[in-house]
Design a protein around this motif. Sequence first.
Motif, PDB file in Angstrom:
ATOM      1  N   GLY A 720       0.828  -1.206   0.000  1.00 43.97           N
ATOM      2  CA  GLY A 720       0.000   0.000   0.000  1.00 43.97           C
ATOM      3  C   GLY A 720       0.863   1.256   0.000  1.00 43.97           C
ATOM      4  N   ILE A 721       0.352   2.342  -0.601  1.00 45.65           N
ATOM      5  CA  ILE A 721       1.117   3.593  -0.663  1.00 45.65           C
ATOM      6  C   ILE A 721       0.143   4.752  -0.886  1.00 45.65           C
ATOM      7  CG2 ILE A 721       1.531   3.416  -3.147  1.00 45.65           C
ATOM      8  CD1 ILE A 721       4.239   4.694  -2.715  1.00 45.65           C
ATOM      9  N   THR A 722       0.441   5.943  -0.315  1.00 46.16           N
ATOM     10  CA  THR A 722      -0.296   7.180  -0.599  1.00 46.16           C
ATOM     11  C   THR A 722       0.521   7.961  -1.621  1.00 46.16           C
ATOM     12  OG1 THR A 722      -1.267   7.242   1.606  1.00 46.16           O
ATOM     13  CG2 THR A 722      -1.226   9.315   0.348  1.00 46.16           C
ATOM     14  N   LEU A 723      -0.116   8.317  -2.737  1.00 42.17           N
ATOM     15  CA  LEU A 723       0.595   8.938  -3.845  1.00 42.17           C
ATOM     16  C   LEU A 723       0.778  10.437  -3.626  1.00 42.17           C
ATOM     17  CD1 LEU A 723      -1.071   7.200  -6.926  1.00 42.17           C
ATOM     18  CD2 LEU A 723       0.969   6.518  -5.653  1.00 42.17           C
ATOM     19  N   ARG A 724       1.970  10.885  -4.054  1.00 40.60           N
ATOM     20  CA  ARG A 724       2.270  12.311  -4.080  1.00 40.60           C
ATOM     21  C   ARG A 724       2.571  12.708  -5.521  1.00 40.60           C
ATOM     22  NH1 ARG A 724       2.873  14.003   1.057  1.00 40.60           N
ATOM     23  NH2 ARG A 724       3.320  12.390   2.636  1.00 40.60           N
ATOM     24  N   LYS A 725       2.570  14.001  -5.792  1.00 40.55           N
ATOM     25  CA  LYS A 725       2.836  14.462  -7.145  1.00 40.55           C
ATOM     26  C   LYS A 725       4.221  14.006  -7.574  1.00 40.55           C
ATOM     27  CE  LYS A 725      -0.066  18.596  -6.679  1.00 40.55           C
ATOM     28  NZ  LYS A 725      -0.106  20.086  -6.722  1.00 40.55           N
ATOM     29  N   GLY A 726       4.291  13.626  -8.845  1.00 42.57           N
ATOM     30  CA  GLY A 726       5.560  13.139  -9.361  1.00 42.57           C
ATOM     31  C   GLY A 726       5.612  11.605  -9.357  1.00 42.57           C
ATOM     32  N   ILE A 727       6.834  11.067  -9.367  1.00 45.33           N
ATOM     33  CA  ILE A 727       7.018   9.608  -9.435  1.00 45.33           C
ATOM     34  C   ILE A 727       7.000   9.016  -8.033  1.00 45.33           C
ATOM     35  CG2 ILE A 727       8.593   7.750 -10.071  1.00 45.33           C
ATOM     36  CD1 ILE A 727       9.587   9.451 -12.360  1.00 45.33           C
ATOM     37  N   ASN A 728       6.168   7.997  -7.864  1.00 49.20           N
ATOM     38  CA  ASN A 728       6.095   7.226  -6.622  1.00 49.20           C
ATOM     39  C   ASN A 728       6.557   5.789  -6.930  1.00 49.20           C
ATOM     40  OD1 ASN A 728       4.211   9.050  -4.642  1.00 49.20           O
ATOM     41  ND2 ASN A 728       3.620   9.280  -6.790  1.00 49.20           N
ATOM     42  N   LEU A 729       7.373   5.246  -6.041  1.00 44.84           N
ATOM     43  CA  LEU A 729       7.931   3.901  -6.254  1.00 44.84           C
ATOM     44  C   LEU A 729       7.291   2.906  -5.288  1.00 44.84           C
ATOM     45  CD1 LEU A 729      11.732   4.748  -6.671  1.00 44.84           C
ATOM     46  CD2 LEU A 729      10.005   4.421  -8.455  1.00 44.84           C
ATOM     47  N   LEU A 730       6.877   1.759  -5.853  1.00 42.57           N
ATOM     48  CA  LEU A 730       6.287   0.686  -5.037  1.00 42.57           C
ATOM     49  C   LEU A 730       7.175  -0.559  -5.188  1.00 42.57           C
ATOM     50  CD1 LEU A 730       3.874  -0.075  -3.236  1.00 42.57           C
ATOM     51  CD2 LEU A 730       2.717  -0.920  -5.302  1.00 42.57           C
ATOM     52  N   ASP A 731       7.808  -0.948  -4.081  1.00 39.08           N
ATOM     53  CA  ASP A 731       8.747  -2.091  -4.107  1.00 39.08           C
ATOM     54  C   ASP A 731       7.970  -3.413  -4.163  1.00 39.08           C
ATOM     55  OD1 ASP A 731      10.875  -3.782  -3.915  1.00 39.08           O
ATOM     56  OD2 ASP A 731      11.246  -3.437  -1.782  1.00 39.08           O
ATOM     57  N   ILE A 732       8.180  -4.157  -5.240  1.00 42.05           N
ATOM     58  CA  ILE A 732       7.521  -5.468  -5.374  1.00 42.05           C
ATOM     59  C   ILE A 732       8.562  -6.589  -5.565  1.00 42.05           C
ATOM     60  CG2 ILE A 732       5.328  -4.574  -6.222  1.00 42.05           C
ATOM     61  CD1 ILE A 732       7.794  -5.986  -8.678  1.00 42.05           C
ATOM     62  N   SER A 733       9.829  -6.315  -5.192  1.00 46.70           N
ATOM     63  CA  SER A 733      10.932  -7.251  -5.472  1.00 46.70           C
ATOM     64  C   SER A 733      10.791  -8.577  -4.732  1.00 46.70           C
ATOM     65  CB  SER A 733      12.266  -6.596  -5.113  1.00 46.70           C
ATOM     66  OG  SER A 733      12.301  -6.268  -3.719  1.00 46.70           O
ATOM     67  N   THR A 734      10.077  -8.588  -3.603  1.00 44.77           N
ATOM     68  CA  THR A 734       9.959  -9.835  -2.827  1.00 44.77           C
ATOM     69  C   THR A 734       8.692 -10.615  -3.145  1.00 44.77           C
ATOM     70  OG1 THR A 734       8.914  -8.633  -1.014  1.00 44.77           O
ATOM     71  CG2 THR A 734      11.320  -8.878  -0.953  1.00 44.77           C
TER      72      THR A 734
END
Length: 759
Positions: A720-734
Motif C-alpha cells: 500500500g502507498i499514498t501517492l504524491r505528485k511526481g514519481i512514486n515507487l512501489l517495491d515489489i521485489s519480494t
Amino acid sequence: MQQKSPLFTGCTVSFLSTARRFLFLISMMLWVIVPLFSQITWDGSESADWNNPGNWSTNTLPGTNDFVTIPGSTPNNPTLSTAGPTVKTVTIQSGAVLTITATGTLGAENGPSRGILNQGTVNNSGIITIGATVTPSQHGIRNQATFNNNPGGQIYIDRTNGSGSYALYNESGTFTNEGTITIGGVSNVGDNGLRNNSTFNNNGQITIDRANTTLLINNGPFNNQGDITLGATQNSSSYGLQNNNVFNNTSGTISIDRALTAALHNQIGTFTNQASITIGSIAGVGQYGLQNAAIFNNNIGGQISIERSTNSGLYCSGSTFNNAANITIGATQTVGIYGLNSRGTFNNNTGGQIMIDRSSTCGVFNDVNSSFTNQATITIGSVANVGNYGLQNSATFNNNSGQINIDRVATSAVYCTGGTFTNQAGIIIGALNPVGTLLAGNANTFFNSTGGLLKGSGGISASSFNSSGGTLAPGNSPGIMTFSSSEGFSNNTLLIEVNGTGVVGTNYDQVVVNGTATLAGTLALSINYTPANGDQVTIVNALSLSGTFASVTGLPSGWTVNYNSPSSGLVTLLYTVLPVEMRDLTARLLDQTVQLNWLTASEHNNRGFYVERSGDGLRWTELGFVAGKGTATEAQNYGFSDKSPLSAINYYRLRQTDYNGRETLSKVVNIAVTSPTNVMAHLRVYPNPVYGELNLLLPENTEEEFTVQLFSPAGQPVRGITLRKGINLLDISTLTAGVYTLQILSAQERSFKKIVVQQ
C-alpha cells in the motif's frame, strides 16, 4: 614289396632223443606265448590303408594280441575305412594322425594301462569300442593332444578299472565331440567316467553311467553345446558332474540322476549356464541336487530343474551364485530339508525366477554369515507345501526390487532368527493358500523400508517387525493382519481395501493390534462399492490408540475417518450422505452487476442457499436467499444477481442449509468492480509487466490525493502507498510472480488495474 623279418622264424624239430623233444616243446611254448604280447608298428611304407599288411612292421594286420603303435614320422598316416580289428592298445604318437572313416571300426580289449593313448591326432567318424568284453585296465581313452569325434562318430567305453581309472581321460590336449560318446553303458568303468584336465568341447551327445566316484569330473575348460546325460540307467558314484575349473553350458542340455552325494558339484571353478540343466528327473541324486562351493552363473536363457535330493535342492556353501534366469526346485518330487540353502552370497538378479516346492522344513534358508539379494521373483509353495517356513533368514537378506510370493507353509511364511531382513519391494503371502503367521522371529530383524510392501492375512510378531517407510496391506482382497503386541505405524503407509460392510476380512481389511496402535503415517484407502448412508467399517482394532494418521488418501466424498469411535481403540470409516453436492460456483460482471451461478450434482433435504458477500474476505453480509429443490438426484442450476456490488474486490460464498438446520459453506469466489469514471486518467503506472519496482506517476497539476493498494492473485492486500505528485515507487521485489490487482482510490472514485509481476 619290402621283406620284413618275422618275429620268430620257427624251430627245427628232431625226435632222436628225449632232450631234443624237450627243447622242441619249450620252443613251441615260446612261439605261442610271445605273440600274446607282441608289438606291431605302423610304417605306412605302401599307402594310408590300415588293412594293407605291407604298411605294418610284421607284414601282418594287427590282431587281438597286438600292441599297436603309430609313429609320427611315416610316409603315410593310417586311415581305417572298414570293420577293423580289436587290439590290446593303440598308441598314436606325436605328429601322427589316425583317421577312422564313417565305415571304419576299431576296438581295444585287455590292454594293461589303456585302450587308446593319443599323443597326435585322432579323427573319428566311425566306431571305437573299448572294453566291450574284456577289461582294458586303467584308462579307456587317454588323450594328450587332439581328438576329434566327428559327426556320426561313435565311442563306446566299458570295463575300465583300477585306482585312478578313467574311461575317457582328456589329460593335456583338446577333445572335441560332435558325435556320440557312451561310457559305462553295459559295465562299470572304475573311478571316473570322463575326466577333463585340458579343453573339452562337446557339440554332440555324451552318456555316462556306472562310475565309482564321479561320472564327469572337469579340471579344465569344458564347453558344452550338446547333450550330456549322466546316471540315466545305473550309477554308484558320489557325484554326477564335478567342476573344478571353467564349465560353460552355452546351448546344451545336461541331465543328471543317480548320484550318491550331489548331482552337480561346482567345487572350485566357475560354472556358467545359459541352457538346460535337469537334475533328478527320474531317480534320486543324493543329498544335494546342485552343490555350489565356488562361482555359479545361471545367465539369461538358463533353466535349472531340481528334484529328488535328500537334504537340499540347491546348496551354496561359501560361494557366489548369480541367477538371471529360471530355477525350479521340487516341482514334482521332494527335495529334502531345504529347497534352497544359501551359506554364501546369492544374487537373484533382474530376470531371475526361482520357484520352490516340496521341501520338508524350509523353502529358502539364508544361513548365518550369508548375503541374499533379490531383484527378481521368488515363488515359494505355489504348488505344494514347503514345510515349516517359507523363507528363513539368519544373516543379511535384501529384497531390493523383486517380488517374493509365499504360500503353503505350516508355521510362518517369513522366519527371522537373526541378521537383518530389509524389504524394499513386494512380499505377498497367502494369495493362493491361507498362511497363519506372516512374520515371526527375533526382535528387530525385519525392516519394511521405503518401497516395501508386506501383504497378507495372518499374524505378525510385533517385536520382529520394524516400520521403516514401507506399506502394509492386510489380506489378499481383503484380509486381517494381526500384530502380537503394541505396534507403531508412524513411518509407513497402511493400505486398506473396502468392498462392502459385511464380514471383516472378507468384505473389508482390518489391522488388529494386541496393544497400543501408534498412528502418524499415511492411510491409503481403496473403497470399491456404492455406500449407503450410515455405512461404517472398523479398519483398526487395537486395545488403545495413540495419535492420528498424518495424511489420508483415497477418501471419497461423504466418508470420514473417526478415531476411538464408536469405542476406544477403534479407527472407523463412516459414510454419511451430504445434503448437497455443490459444484462450479462462478461470478461474472455484467454492466456493473455481478452475476453468480452454481449447480448441484445431487441434493438431499436441501432447504436452500444464503448468498453472502465480503469486501475483505473476513466479514460477511447476507445478500439474499435462493430456495433449494429438497431432494434431487439430477443436476440442478441456480443463479443470483448482485446489482449493487462494491467498487472494489467483491468476495462471494454460499451458505447451504438443510431442513434439519445443518449448514455447509461453499468455496469463495471474487471479482473486481470499478466505478464508471476513469480514475486512471490522472495516473500513469509503468512498467507492466514489472520486476523490482513499480512506477506510479501522478502529474504535477493533479490536485486530488490517491491511495494505492496492491492485492495478490488470491485477493489478499500485500502492498500500500499514498501517492504524491511526481514519481512514486512501489517495491515489489519480494513478491512471487503472478497477476496482481492494483486498486486506486480517491475521495470520489475507485479504479482497478491488472499488474503482471515477474521474477
